[in-house]
Write a protein that holds these residues in place. Structure first.
Motif, PDB file in Angstrom:
ATOM      1  N   THR A  81       0.787  -1.280  -0.095  1.00  0.00           N
ATOM      2  CA  THR A  81       0.016  -0.131   0.028  1.00  0.00           C
ATOM      3  C   THR A  81       0.967   1.187  -0.188  1.00  0.00           C
ATOM      4  OG1 THR A  81      -0.139  -0.126   2.289  1.00  0.00           O
ATOM      5  CG2 THR A  81      -1.975  -1.168   1.421  1.00  0.00           C
ATOM      6  N   GLU A  82       0.127   2.441   0.160  1.00  0.00           N
ATOM      7  CA  GLU A  82       1.113   3.597  -0.022  1.00  0.00           C
ATOM      8  C   GLU A  82       1.817   3.952   1.409  1.00  0.00           C
ATOM      9  OE1 GLU A  82      -1.178   6.965  -1.432  1.00  0.00           O
ATOM     10  OE2 GLU A  82      -1.812   5.804  -3.050  1.00  0.00           O
ATOM     11  N   GLU A  83       1.123   3.142   2.594  1.00  0.00           N
ATOM     12  CA  GLU A  83       2.051   3.357   3.760  1.00  0.00           C
ATOM     13  C   GLU A  83       3.259   2.647   3.827  1.00  0.00           C
ATOM     14  OE1 GLU A  83      -1.469   1.923   4.183  1.00  0.00           O
ATOM     15  OE2 GLU A  83      -2.414   4.005   3.943  1.00  0.00           O
ATOM     16  N   THR A  84       3.427   1.662   2.793  1.00  0.00           N
ATOM     17  CA  THR A  84       4.690   0.902   2.755  1.00  0.00           C
ATOM     18  C   THR A  84       5.986   1.726   3.029  1.00  0.00           C
ATOM     19  OG1 THR A  84       3.628  -0.714   1.447  1.00  0.00           O
ATOM     20  CG2 THR A  84       5.821  -1.071   1.871  1.00  0.00           C
ATOM     21  N   ASP A  85       6.789   1.430   3.863  1.00  0.00           N
ATOM     22  CA  ASP A  85       8.055   2.191   3.959  1.00  0.00           C
ATOM     23  C   ASP A  85       8.860   2.174   2.711  1.00  0.00           C
ATOM     24  OD1 ASP A  85      10.966   1.704   6.378  1.00  0.00           O
ATOM     25  OD2 ASP A  85       9.985   3.342   5.396  1.00  0.00           O
ATOM     26  N   ASP A  86       9.440   3.449   2.630  1.00  0.00           N
ATOM     27  CA  ASP A  86      10.079   3.473   1.192  1.00  0.00           C
ATOM     28  C   ASP A  86      11.568   2.795   1.089  1.00  0.00           C
ATOM     29  OD1 ASP A  86       8.291   5.331   0.253  1.00  0.00           O
ATOM     30  OD2 ASP A  86       9.004   7.231   0.997  1.00  0.00           O
ATOM     31  N   ARG A  87      11.963   2.549   2.426  1.00  0.00           N
ATOM     32  CA  ARG A  87      13.297   1.877   2.603  1.00  0.00           C
ATOM     33  C   ARG A  87      13.013   0.381   2.054  1.00  0.00           C
ATOM     34  NH1 ARG A  87      15.007   3.527   8.860  1.00  0.00           N
ATOM     35  NH2 ARG A  87      14.997   5.649   8.221  1.00  0.00           N
ATOM     36  N   SER A 118      15.532  -0.913  -1.249  1.00  0.00           N
ATOM     37  CA  SER A 118      16.212  -2.078  -0.915  1.00  0.00           C
ATOM     38  C   SER A 118      15.958  -3.180  -2.284  1.00  0.00           C
ATOM     39  CB  SER A 118      15.984  -2.982   0.303  1.00  0.00           C
ATOM     40  OG  SER A 118      14.721  -3.394   0.369  1.00  0.00           O
ATOM     41  N   VAL A 119      14.516  -3.156  -2.585  1.00  0.00           N
ATOM     42  CA  VAL A 119      14.123  -3.977  -3.734  1.00  0.00           C
ATOM     43  C   VAL A 119      14.872  -3.501  -4.822  1.00  0.00           C
ATOM     44  CG1 VAL A 119      12.374  -4.748  -5.258  1.00  0.00           C
ATOM     45  CG2 VAL A 119      12.030  -4.869  -2.618  1.00  0.00           C
ATOM     46  N   LEU A 120      14.786  -2.207  -5.426  1.00  0.00           N
ATOM     47  CA  LEU A 120      15.466  -1.669  -6.485  1.00  0.00           C
ATOM     48  C   LEU A 120      16.846  -1.732  -6.476  1.00  0.00           C
ATOM     49  CD1 LEU A 120      13.169   1.410  -6.886  1.00  0.00           C
ATOM     50  CD2 LEU A 120      13.200  -0.365  -8.236  1.00  0.00           C
ATOM     51  N   GLN A 121      17.308  -1.637  -5.284  1.00  0.00           N
ATOM     52  CA  GLN A 121      19.033  -1.802  -5.373  1.00  0.00           C
ATOM     53  C   GLN A 121      19.491  -3.170  -5.546  1.00  0.00           C
ATOM     54  OE1 GLN A 121      20.695  -0.720  -1.554  1.00  0.00           O
ATOM     55  NE2 GLN A 121      22.613  -0.800  -2.058  1.00  0.00           N
ATOM     56  N   SER A 122      18.455  -4.136  -5.095  1.00  0.00           N
ATOM     57  CA  SER A 122      18.840  -5.610  -5.433  1.00  0.00           C
ATOM     58  C   SER A 122      18.659  -5.944  -6.793  1.00  0.00           C
ATOM     59  CB  SER A 122      18.135  -6.468  -4.718  1.00  0.00           C
ATOM     60  OG  SER A 122      16.773  -6.519  -4.954  1.00  0.00           O
ATOM     61  N   VAL A 123      17.803  -5.069  -7.517  1.00  0.00           N
ATOM     62  CA  VAL A 123      17.521  -5.196  -9.023  1.00  0.00           C
ATOM     63  C   VAL A 123      18.569  -4.693  -9.792  1.00  0.00           C
ATOM     64  CG1 VAL A 123      16.052  -4.698 -10.848  1.00  0.00           C
ATOM     65  CG2 VAL A 123      14.964  -5.524  -8.881  1.00  0.00           C
TER      66      VAL A 123
END
Length: 98
Positions: A27-33, A37-42
């Motif tokens: 959801t939008e309340e999900t932490d940006d961190r 971290s997912v984008l960094q792993s990609v």
């Protein structure tokens, strides 16, 4: 239609940003961190894939030792297996570095 690799990577990241929250139930309340971290792993996976393709050179042949087989004859054609060291050359009769 050759595109630079940076263009395809940025398009992939944009697609991930749009589809990832919907696919995993975030959801939008999900932490940006978590998203970072997912984008960094990609990005790390993409960079490792790019480096492995750059390390491989198609025109580079390994060097072989003197006396080692450096050519293969298949019919009328010769195929190079490796490059001989500087003072020696590949002999077309013996198919070896001499």
């Amino acid at each position: 239609m050759d595109r630079p690799p940076s263009c395809s990577c940025s398009c992939l990241l944009l697609l991930l940003l749009l589809l990832l929250p919907q696919a995993s139930g975030w959801t939008e309340e999900t932490d940006d961190r978590e998203l970072l971290s997912v984008l960094q792993s990609v990005l790390e996976k993409l960079q490792s894939r790019k480096l492995s393709s750059l390390d491989r050179r198609q025109s580079h042949l390994p060097t072989c030792e003197v006396g080692a087989s450096c050519l293969v004859k298949k019919g009328p054609r010769f195929g190079r297996l490796c490059d001989c060291p500087r003072p020696s050359t590949c002999n077309f009769f013996f198919l070896r570095c001499l």
